[in-house]
Design a protein around this motif. Structure first.
Motif, mmCIF file in Angstrom:
data_model
loop_
_atom_site.group_PDB
_atom_site.id
_atom_site.type_symbol
_atom_site.label_atom_id
_atom_site.label_comp_id
_atom_site.label_asym_id
_atom_site.label_seq_id
_atom_site.Cartn_x
_atom_site.Cartn_y
_atom_site.Cartn_z
ATOM 1 N N VAL A 112 8.723 12.559 10.116
ATOM 2 C CA VAL A 112 7.690 11.989 10.973
ATOM 3 C C VAL A 112 6.624 11.234 10.177
ATOM 4 N N PHE A 113 6.099 10.175 10.768
ATOM 5 C CA PHE A 113 5.063 9.340 10.153
ATOM 6 C C PHE A 113 3.860 10.186 9.719
ATOM 7 N N ALA A 114 3.411 10.024 8.485
ATOM 8 C CA ALA A 114 2.191 10.627 7.925
ATOM 9 C C ALA A 114 2.267 12.151 7.723
ATOM 10 N N ASP A 164 0.645 8.047 24.966
ATOM 11 C CA ASP A 164 0.545 7.853 23.523
ATOM 12 C C ASP A 164 1.875 7.242 23.104
ATOM 13 N N LEU A 165 1.867 5.918 22.869
ATOM 14 C CA LEU A 165 3.106 5.179 22.576
ATOM 15 C C LEU A 165 3.348 5.179 21.068
ATOM 16 N N GLY A 166 4.504 5.695 20.652
ATOM 17 C CA GLY A 166 4.775 5.856 19.222
ATOM 18 C C GLY A 166 3.929 7.008 18.709
ATOM 19 N N CYS A 167 4.140 8.189 19.288
ATOM 20 C CA CYS A 167 3.175 9.300 19.142
ATOM 21 C C CYS A 167 3.224 9.988 17.780
ATOM 22 N N GLY A 168 4.312 9.833 17.013
ATOM 23 C CA GLY A 168 4.399 10.568 15.744
ATOM 24 C C GLY A 168 4.208 12.055 15.989
ATOM 25 N N THR A 169 3.297 12.692 15.253
ATOM 26 C CA THR A 169 3.063 14.133 15.445
ATOM 27 C C THR A 169 2.267 14.425 16.721
ATOM 28 N N LEU A 199 -0.984 13.329 17.510
ATOM 29 C CA LEU A 199 -2.427 13.568 17.345
ATOM 30 C C LEU A 199 -3.277 12.853 18.390
ATOM 31 N N LEU A 200 -2.895 11.612 18.735
ATOM 32 C CA LEU A 200 -3.681 10.870 19.730
ATOM 33 C C LEU A 200 -3.540 11.533 21.100
ATOM 34 N N ALA A 201 -2.311 11.879 21.473
ATOM 35 C CA ALA A 201 -2.079 12.524 22.772
ATOM 36 C C ALA A 201 -2.802 13.862 22.844
ATOM 37 N N ALA A 245 12.592 13.009 15.078
ATOM 38 C CA ALA A 245 11.692 13.840 14.257
ATOM 39 C C ALA A 245 10.287 13.847 14.856
ATOM 40 N N ALA A 246 9.843 12.694 15.349
ATOM 41 C CA ALA A 246 8.507 12.610 15.944
ATOM 42 C C ALA A 246 8.438 13.443 17.213
ATOM 43 N N VAL A 247 9.450 13.330 18.051
ATOM 44 C CA VAL A 247 9.436 14.051 19.325
ATOM 45 C C VAL A 247 9.456 15.559 19.082
ATOM 46 N N ARG A 284 11.451 11.339 24.349
ATOM 47 C CA ARG A 284 12.083 10.415 23.392
ATOM 48 C C ARG A 284 12.533 9.176 24.161
ATOM 49 N N ASP A 285 11.960 8.041 23.824
ATOM 50 C CA ASP A 285 12.290 6.812 24.537
ATOM 51 C C ASP A 285 12.034 5.632 23.600
ATOM 52 N N ASP A 286 12.761 4.558 23.833
ATOM 53 C CA ASP A 286 12.576 3.341 23.051
ATOM 54 C C ASP A 286 11.655 2.410 23.821
ATOM 55 N N ALA A 287 10.456 2.210 23.303
ATOM 56 C CA ALA A 287 9.505 1.244 23.866
ATOM 57 C C ALA A 287 9.342 1.395 25.379
ATOM 58 N N LEU A 288 9.123 2.618 25.835
ATOM 59 C CA LEU A 288 8.783 2.901 27.246
ATOM 60 C C LEU A 288 9.878 2.456 28.227
ATOM 61 N N ASN A 321 -0.743 3.082 17.722
ATOM 62 C CA ASN A 321 -0.875 2.695 16.315
ATOM 63 C C ASN A 321 0.515 2.220 15.925
ATOM 64 N N PRO A 322 0.795 0.906 16.045
ATOM 65 C CA PRO A 322 2.192 0.457 15.940
ATOM 66 C C PRO A 322 2.718 0.467 14.515
ATOM 67 N N PRO A 323 4.021 0.623 14.353
ATOM 68 C CA PRO A 323 4.611 0.526 13.019
ATOM 69 C C PRO A 323 4.688 -0.939 12.620
ATOM 70 N N PHE A 324 4.683 -1.218 11.327
ATOM 71 C CA PHE A 324 4.945 -2.608 10.957
ATOM 72 C C PHE A 324 6.256 -2.745 10.194
ATOM 73 N N LEU A 381 5.246 -6.442 18.492
ATOM 74 C CA LEU A 381 5.277 -7.323 19.665
ATOM 75 C C LEU A 381 6.087 -6.684 20.790
ATOM 76 N N LYS A 382 7.190 -6.048 20.425
ATOM 77 C CA LYS A 382 8.010 -5.368 21.440
ATOM 78 C C LYS A 382 7.194 -4.267 22.125
ATOM 79 N N LEU A 383 6.393 -3.533 21.342
ATOM 80 C CA LEU A 383 5.599 -2.444 21.920
ATOM 81 C C LEU A 383 4.431 -2.983 22.753
HETATM 82 C C1 LIG Z 1 2.368 4.120 12.648
HETATM 83 S S1 LIG Z 1 3.273 5.413 13.439
HETATM 84 C C2 LIG Z 1 1.990 6.175 14.432
HETATM 85 C C3 LIG Z 1 2.231 7.632 14.772
HETATM 86 C C4 LIG Z 1 1.097 8.351 15.481
HETATM 87 N N1 LIG Z 1 0.754 7.716 16.724
HETATM 88 C C5 LIG Z 1 -0.134 8.425 14.598
HETATM 89 O O1 LIG Z 1 -1.076 7.695 14.884
HETATM 90 O O2 LIG Z 1 -0.125 9.188 13.600
HETATM 91 C C6 LIG Z 1 4.241 4.512 14.615
HETATM 92 C C7 LIG Z 1 5.213 5.329 15.446
HETATM 93 O O3 LIG Z 1 5.911 4.432 16.332
HETATM 94 C C8 LIG Z 1 7.217 4.919 16.520
HETATM 95 N N2 LIG Z 1 8.083 3.847 17.032
HETATM 96 C C9 LIG Z 1 8.655 2.835 16.331
HETATM 97 N N3 LIG Z 1 9.404 2.081 17.134
HETATM 98 C C10 LIG Z 1 9.300 2.605 18.373
HETATM 99 C C11 LIG Z 1 9.876 2.279 19.629
HETATM 100 N N4 LIG Z 1 10.695 1.212 19.738
HETATM 101 N N5 LIG Z 1 9.586 3.039 20.700
HETATM 102 C C12 LIG Z 1 8.761 4.115 20.573
HETATM 103 N N6 LIG Z 1 8.209 4.490 19.401
HETATM 104 C C13 LIG Z 1 8.467 3.739 18.318
HETATM 105 C C14 LIG Z 1 7.595 5.415 15.140
HETATM 106 O O4 LIG Z 1 8.689 6.317 15.218
HETATM 107 C C15 LIG Z 1 6.297 6.051 14.659
HETATM 108 O O5 LIG Z 1 6.250 7.420 14.959
#
Ligand SMILES: C[S@@+](CC[C@H](N)C(=O)[O-])C[C@H]1O[C@@H](n2cnc3c(N)ncnc32)[C@H](O)[C@@H]1O
Length: 377
Positions: free
Chosen positions: A212-214, A241-246, A248-250, A270-272, A290-294, A308-311, A323-325
């Motif tokens: 999981v991220f961080a 909380d989109l892309g929730c990781g652990t 924390l925001l939710a 792993a995040a879920v 667990r879902d891909d981009a809602l 907090n989107p991934p780059f 952009l997808k998110l």
């Molecule tokens: C920068 S991390 C932020 C995690 C958490 N929100 C935080 O602030 O610590 C971005 C998260 O987006 C998730 N992610 C990437 N692509 C995604 C997608 N298509 N749909 C949903 N989540 C996605 C990653 O798995 C990752 O957990």
């Protein structure tokens, strides 16, 4: 089942672009290096497990070219799992799709496996979880073939594998790729266990699996976004909380506003798992999906989305995923709903936010990060 060409594989529903590919030289090297072991498994369904296949190149080559059956596959991102399923159907119909099963990183994935082919993950903690899982649950005779691109590989990866395996070696490099080979699982290796840590700054217990991220840390971008919690659409009834990781925001939203219905979602298994554990550890009622981009969320169903989107797309730095998110958030927000997002200040996302969601305003900025709020028209 017909043979297939690697070039026919697609990344969809993950981001597709001219400079992003569905398979690479490391996949082909891995299949070549593991071929003798994989051939020994022909006619013995269930002996082969695949971990971290990006879009299906490994699984489908093993099934279509070598004729293997009963392959068990674990991919952390849901978009990879969906791409594998779509590629299997497109290239070999139900016959090819029926040759593998997608599973969590679990005993069910690995019990009885004698060959594991895998792509090395970027994170050493994730590699440690995967190595532990194989050592603890696969057949004691298992041989692991783990491939990567040289630019992403470090000797620390050999060291992580050596914690779980008695023998770790490396093949010769080819086309900027290399395969690490591990065997002789060490007796008594514990299966992967999530870490729990109390974060005094947040007053929350954070749970994290290796992938999981961080980890259990609070990301500095996330911290900046959390500082705005009170101003985030105070009359919202539903938040995501989109892309929730652990999570924390939710978790912070749910605790600060008990009447708010909060859903945490991520495409990473792993995040879920981590977010579900975080909610339980703090006795918070947050649904984790667990879902891909809602993709499973109804249009107009949320008043507030935090992101907090991934780059990174896989190991490539690419704006496409953000952009997808943003577009996904724009679809799922109700009119007047708000997307609160944080990103590296050098990334100019304002135009994309305006296009994907609506009018966007900078709320905070420091040398590294920018926080913006975008309102759905
Ligand atoms: C920068 S991390 C932020 C995690 C958490 N929100 C935080 O602030 O610590 C971005 C998260 O987006 C998730 N992610 C990437 N692509 C995604 C997608 N298509 N749909 C949903 N989540 C996605 C990653 O798995 C990752 O957990």
């Amino acid at each position: 089942v017909p043979e297939f060409s690697f070039d026919a594989l697609r990344r969809h529903p993950d981001v597709e672009a001219e400079n992003l590919f569905a398979s690479d030289a490391a996949d082909r090297l891995l299949l070549d290096e593991a071929a003798p072991a994989l051939e020994c498994a022909i006619g013995h369904p269930g002996r082969v497990a695949v971990i971290g296949d990006d879009y299906g190149a490994l699984t489908l080559a093993a099934a279509a070219v070598l004729g293997l059956d009963g392959i068990r596959v674990h991919q952390d991102p849901l978009s990879g799992e969906r791409a594998l399923a779509a590629n299997a159907l497109a290239l070999g119909g139900e016959a090819l799709a029926g040759r593998y099963r997608s599973l969590p990183l679990s005993q069910e994935l690995l019990a009885g496996a004698t060959v594991v082919i895998m792509r090395l993950p970027r994170s050493l903690a994730q590699l440690d979880d995967q190595a532990r899982a194989v050592a603890a649950w696969a057949d004691p005779s298992v041989v692991v073939y783990a491939a990567g691109r040289l630019k992403h590989m470090t000797t620390a990866m050999n060291e992580v594998l050596a914690r779980s395996f008695g023998t770790v070696g490396a093949t010769r490099a080819r086309q900027k790729s290399r395969v690490l080979v591990a065997s002789s699982p060490k007796p008594g290796v514990e299966p992967p266990t999530p870490i729990r840590e109390f974060n005094p700054e947040l007053g929350l217990t954070v749970c994290a699996t290796g992938g999981v991220f961080a980890g259990t840390r609070l990301d500095i971008g996330t911290r900046l976004l959390l500082a705005q919690l009170d101003d985030m659409k105070p009359d919202a009834r539903t938040a995501v909380d989109l892309g929730c990781g652990t999570g924390l925001l939710a978790a912070s939203l749910a605790r600060a506003r008990p009447s708010l219905e909060v859903i945490a979602t991520d495409q990473s298994a792993a995040a879920v798992e981590s977010a579900g554990l975080t909610m339980r550890a703090n006795a918070l009622e947050v649904q984790v999906v667990r879902d891909d981009a809602l993709s499973g969320f109804d249009a107009g169903s949320a008043d507030l989305i935090v992101l907090n989107p991934p780059f990174h797309v896989g190991s490539t730095v690419h704006a496409g995923i953000a952009l997808k998110l943003f577009e996904a958030a724009g679809r799922v927000l109700a009119p007047g709903g708000e997307l609160w997002t944080v990103f590296n200040s050098h990334l100019s996302y304002r135009a994309a936010l305006q296009r994907g969601v609506g009018p966007s305003r900078q709320v905070d900025r420091n040398a590294k990060f920018t926080v913006m709020v975008s309102t759905k028209r």
